[in-house]
Design a protein around this motif. Structure first.
Motif, PDB file in Angstrom:
ATOM      1  N   MET A   1     -36.037  53.840  16.053  1.00  0.00           N
ATOM      2  CA  MET A   1     -35.653  55.038  16.799  1.00  0.00           C
ATOM      3  C   MET A   1     -34.130  55.188  16.819  1.00  0.00           C
ATOM      4  SD  MET A   1     -36.416  56.032  20.717  1.00  0.00           S
ATOM      5  CE  MET A   1     -35.056  56.790  21.540  1.00  0.00           C
ATOM      6  N   ALA A   2     -33.666  56.390  16.531  1.00  0.00           N
ATOM      7  CA  ALA A   2     -32.222  56.610  16.471  1.00  0.00           C
ATOM      8  C   ALA A   2     -31.805  57.782  17.353  1.00  0.00           C
ATOM      9  CB  ALA A   2     -31.812  56.888  15.029  1.00  0.00           C
ATOM     10  N   ASN A   3     -30.545  57.738  17.792  1.00  0.00           N
ATOM     11  CA  ASN A   3     -29.950  58.873  18.490  1.00  0.00           C
ATOM     12  C   ASN A   3     -29.329  59.779  17.432  1.00  0.00           C
ATOM     13  OD1 ASN A   3     -30.593  57.873  21.013  1.00  0.00           O
ATOM     14  ND2 ASN A   3     -28.693  56.736  21.187  1.00  0.00           N
ATOM     15  N   ILE A   4     -29.737  61.047  17.448  1.00  0.00           N
ATOM     16  CA  ILE A   4     -29.361  61.958  16.367  1.00  0.00           C
ATOM     17  C   ILE A   4     -28.705  63.232  16.893  1.00  0.00           C
ATOM     18  CG2 ILE A   4     -30.264  63.312  14.423  1.00  0.00           C
ATOM     19  CD1 ILE A   4     -32.462  61.179  14.122  1.00  0.00           C
ATOM     20  N   LEU A   5     -27.678  63.672  16.173  1.00  0.00           N
ATOM     21  CA  LEU A   5     -27.017  64.946  16.440  1.00  0.00           C
ATOM     22  C   LEU A   5     -27.482  65.936  15.377  1.00  0.00           C
ATOM     23  CD1 LEU A   5     -24.762  66.787  17.701  1.00  0.00           C
ATOM     24  CD2 LEU A   5     -23.164  65.675  16.142  1.00  0.00           C
ATOM     25  N   VAL A   6     -28.005  67.084  15.808  1.00  0.00           N
ATOM     26  CA  VAL A   6     -28.527  68.101  14.890  1.00  0.00           C
ATOM     27  C   VAL A   6     -27.534  69.262  14.799  1.00  0.00           C
ATOM     28  CG1 VAL A   6     -30.391  69.765  14.500  1.00  0.00           C
ATOM     29  CG2 VAL A   6     -30.932  67.479  15.352  1.00  0.00           C
ATOM     30  N   VAL A   7     -27.065  69.537  13.580  1.00  0.00           N
ATOM     31  CA  VAL A   7     -26.070  70.593  13.373  1.00  0.00           C
ATOM     32  C   VAL A   7     -26.618  71.664  12.436  1.00  0.00           C
ATOM     33  CG1 VAL A   7     -23.699  71.101  12.657  1.00  0.00           C
ATOM     34  CG2 VAL A   7     -24.255  68.838  13.599  1.00  0.00           C
ATOM     35  N   ASP A   8     -26.756  72.886  12.955  1.00  0.00           N
ATOM     36  CA  ASP A   8     -27.211  74.025  12.161  1.00  0.00           C
ATOM     37  C   ASP A   8     -26.856  75.285  12.923  1.00  0.00           C
ATOM     38  OD1 ASP A   8     -28.928  76.060  10.810  1.00  0.00           O
ATOM     39  OD2 ASP A   8     -29.794  74.299   9.834  1.00  0.00           O
ATOM     40  N   ASP A   9     -26.414  76.318  12.210  1.00  0.00           N
ATOM     41  CA  ASP A   9     -26.036  77.549  12.912  1.00  0.00           C
ATOM     42  C   ASP A   9     -27.254  78.355  13.366  1.00  0.00           C
ATOM     43  OD1 ASP A   9     -26.459  78.032  10.168  1.00  0.00           O
ATOM     44  OD2 ASP A   9     -25.309  79.888  10.212  1.00  0.00           O
ATOM     45  N   ALA A  10     -28.431  78.048  12.823  1.00  0.00           N
ATOM     46  CA  ALA A  10     -29.642  78.765  13.228  1.00  0.00           C
ATOM     47  C   ALA A  10     -30.405  77.957  14.274  1.00  0.00           C
ATOM     48  CB  ALA A  10     -30.527  79.016  12.012  1.00  0.00           C
ATOM     49  N   ALA A  11     -30.566  78.542  15.458  1.00  0.00           N
ATOM     50  CA  ALA A  11     -31.239  77.854  16.563  1.00  0.00           C
ATOM     51  C   ALA A  11     -32.659  77.426  16.194  1.00  0.00           C
ATOM     52  CB  ALA A  11     -31.265  78.754  17.794  1.00  0.00           C
ATOM     53  N   PHE A  12     -33.386  78.258  15.437  1.00  0.00           N
ATOM     54  CA  PHE A  12     -34.772  77.911  15.102  1.00  0.00           C
ATOM     55  C   PHE A  12     -34.828  76.721  14.137  1.00  0.00           C
ATOM     56  CE2 PHE A  12     -33.856  80.639  11.531  1.00  0.00           C
ATOM     57  CZ  PHE A  12     -34.656  80.191  10.496  1.00  0.00           C
ATOM     58  N   MET A  13     -33.808  76.572  13.291  1.00  0.00           N
ATOM     59  CA  MET A  13     -33.740  75.407  12.397  1.00  0.00           C
ATOM     60  C   MET A  13     -33.506  74.134  13.215  1.00  0.00           C
ATOM     61  SD  MET A  13     -34.243  75.809   9.203  1.00  0.00           S
ATOM     62  CE  MET A  13     -34.378  77.093   7.988  1.00  0.00           C
ATOM     63  N   ARG A  14     -32.641  74.249  14.225  1.00  0.00           N
ATOM     64  CA  ARG A  14     -32.396  73.100  15.100  1.00  0.00           C
ATOM     65  C   ARG A  14     -33.688  72.722  15.826  1.00  0.00           C
ATOM     66  NH1 ARG A  14     -27.620  76.045  16.623  1.00  0.00           N
ATOM     67  NH2 ARG A  14     -28.421  76.272  18.741  1.00  0.00           N
ATOM     68  N   MET A  15     -34.421  73.735  16.271  1.00  0.00           N
ATOM     69  CA  MET A  15     -35.702  73.490  16.952  1.00  0.00           C
ATOM     70  C   MET A  15     -36.680  72.763  16.028  1.00  0.00           C
ATOM     71  SD  MET A  15     -36.068  74.447  20.116  1.00  0.00           S
ATOM     72  CE  MET A  15     -37.848  74.438  20.168  1.00  0.00           C
ATOM     73  N   MET A  16     -36.780  73.244  14.796  1.00  0.00           N
ATOM     74  CA  MET A  16     -37.689  72.627  13.824  1.00  0.00           C
ATOM     75  C   MET A  16     -37.323  71.167  13.582  1.00  0.00           C
ATOM     76  SD  MET A  16     -38.287  75.486  10.855  1.00  0.00           S
ATOM     77  CE  MET A  16     -38.872  74.276   9.677  1.00  0.00           C
ATOM     78  N   LEU A  17     -36.036  70.921  13.396  1.00  0.00           N
ATOM     79  CA  LEU A  17     -35.573  69.558  13.152  1.00  0.00           C
ATOM     80  C   LEU A  17     -35.812  68.661  14.360  1.00  0.00           C
ATOM     81  CD1 LEU A  17     -32.241  69.705  11.125  1.00  0.00           C
ATOM     82  CD2 LEU A  17     -34.280  68.369  10.598  1.00  0.00           C
ATOM     83  N   LYS A  18     -35.529  69.184  15.552  1.00  0.00           N
ATOM     84  CA  LYS A  18     -35.741  68.414  16.780  1.00  0.00           C
ATOM     85  C   LYS A  18     -37.211  68.008  16.895  1.00  0.00           C
ATOM     86  CE  LYS A  18     -34.117  70.595  20.368  1.00  0.00           C
ATOM     87  NZ  LYS A  18     -33.354  71.375  21.341  1.00  0.00           N
ATOM     88  N   ASP A  19     -38.082  68.935  16.559  1.00  0.00           N
ATOM     89  CA  ASP A  19     -39.517  68.701  16.614  1.00  0.00           C
ATOM     90  C   ASP A  19     -39.921  67.589  15.643  1.00  0.00           C
ATOM     91  OD1 ASP A  19     -41.962  69.541  17.838  1.00  0.00           O
ATOM     92  OD2 ASP A  19     -42.554  70.384  15.895  1.00  0.00           O
ATOM     93  N   ILE A  20     -39.454  67.693  14.399  1.00  0.00           N
ATOM     94  CA  ILE A  20     -39.766  66.688  13.370  1.00  0.00           C
ATOM     95  C   ILE A  20     -39.239  65.316  13.800  1.00  0.00           C
ATOM     96  CG2 ILE A  20     -39.194  65.930  11.010  1.00  0.00           C
ATOM     97  CD1 ILE A  20     -39.143  68.986  10.254  1.00  0.00           C
ATOM     98  N   LEU A  21     -37.984  65.289  14.257  1.00  0.00           N
ATOM     99  CA  LEU A  21     -37.361  64.014  14.632  1.00  0.00           C
ATOM    100  C   LEU A  21     -38.045  63.373  15.837  1.00  0.00           C
ATOM    101  CD1 LEU A  21     -33.680  65.140  14.052  1.00  0.00           C
ATOM    102  CD2 LEU A  21     -34.957  63.478  12.666  1.00  0.00           C
ATOM    103  N   ALA A  22     -38.407  64.209  16.821  1.00  0.00           N
ATOM    104  CA  ALA A  22     -39.096  63.699  18.010  1.00  0.00           C
ATOM    105  C   ALA A  22     -40.446  63.103  17.629  1.00  0.00           C
ATOM    106  CB  ALA A  22     -39.267  64.810  19.035  1.00  0.00           C
ATOM    107  N   LYS A  23     -41.170  63.785  16.741  1.00  0.00           N
ATOM    108  CA  LYS A  23     -42.470  63.273  16.284  1.00  0.00           C
ATOM    109  C   LYS A  23     -42.308  61.957  15.545  1.00  0.00           C
ATOM    110  CE  LYS A  23     -45.196  67.488  16.104  1.00  0.00           C
ATOM    111  NZ  LYS A  23     -45.058  68.802  15.480  1.00  0.00           N
ATOM    112  N   GLY A  24     -41.132  61.758  14.931  1.00  0.00           N
ATOM    113  CA  GLY A  24     -40.864  60.517  14.217  1.00  0.00           C
ATOM    114  C   GLY A  24     -40.320  59.436  15.134  1.00  0.00           C
TER     115      GLY A  24
END
Length: 119
Positions: A1-24
């Protein structure tokens, strides 16, 4: 498990990534919408890994990678790019990124890149 910073100008892309990372099993400790914010958040949060979009307003991802790597040579950064940005991906790797994932994101590929970057 890692602490991650998500950088993207599109809020929905950040949401998608957060979802994937949380599931992992990872924890998203912060978000940024451009390179300048990414650098500020990196300094403040000291995450174990950063997912960095390439094309963003104010400051592009590659410039942010260079600056973060200058301050912290051990920084783990994965670039996120849309198809057809091969040249930028090469520049990103040269700037110090460990890996890149292509949008639209595939959960397994994102988690595989995270694992690889942290090992």
């Amino acid at each position: 498990m890692a602490n991650i910073l998500v950088v993207d100008d599109a809020a929905f892309m950040r949401m998608m990534l957060k979802d994937i990372l949380a599931k992992g099993g990872h924890q998203v400790v912060g978000e940024a919408a451009n390179g300048v914010e990414a650098i500020e958040q990196y300094q403040k949060l000291k995450p174990e890994l950063v997912t960095m979009d390439i094309t963003m307003p104010i400051m592009e991802g590659i410039d942010a990678v260079k600056q973060i790597k200058q301050e912290d040579p051990k920084a783990n950064i994965i670039m996120c790019s849309a198809m057809g940005q091969q040249l930028m991906v090469v520049q990103a790797i040269q700037a110090g990124a460990k890996d890149f994932v292509v949008k639209p994101f595939q959960g397994e590929r994102v988690l595989e890149a995270v694992k690889k970057a942290l090992s």
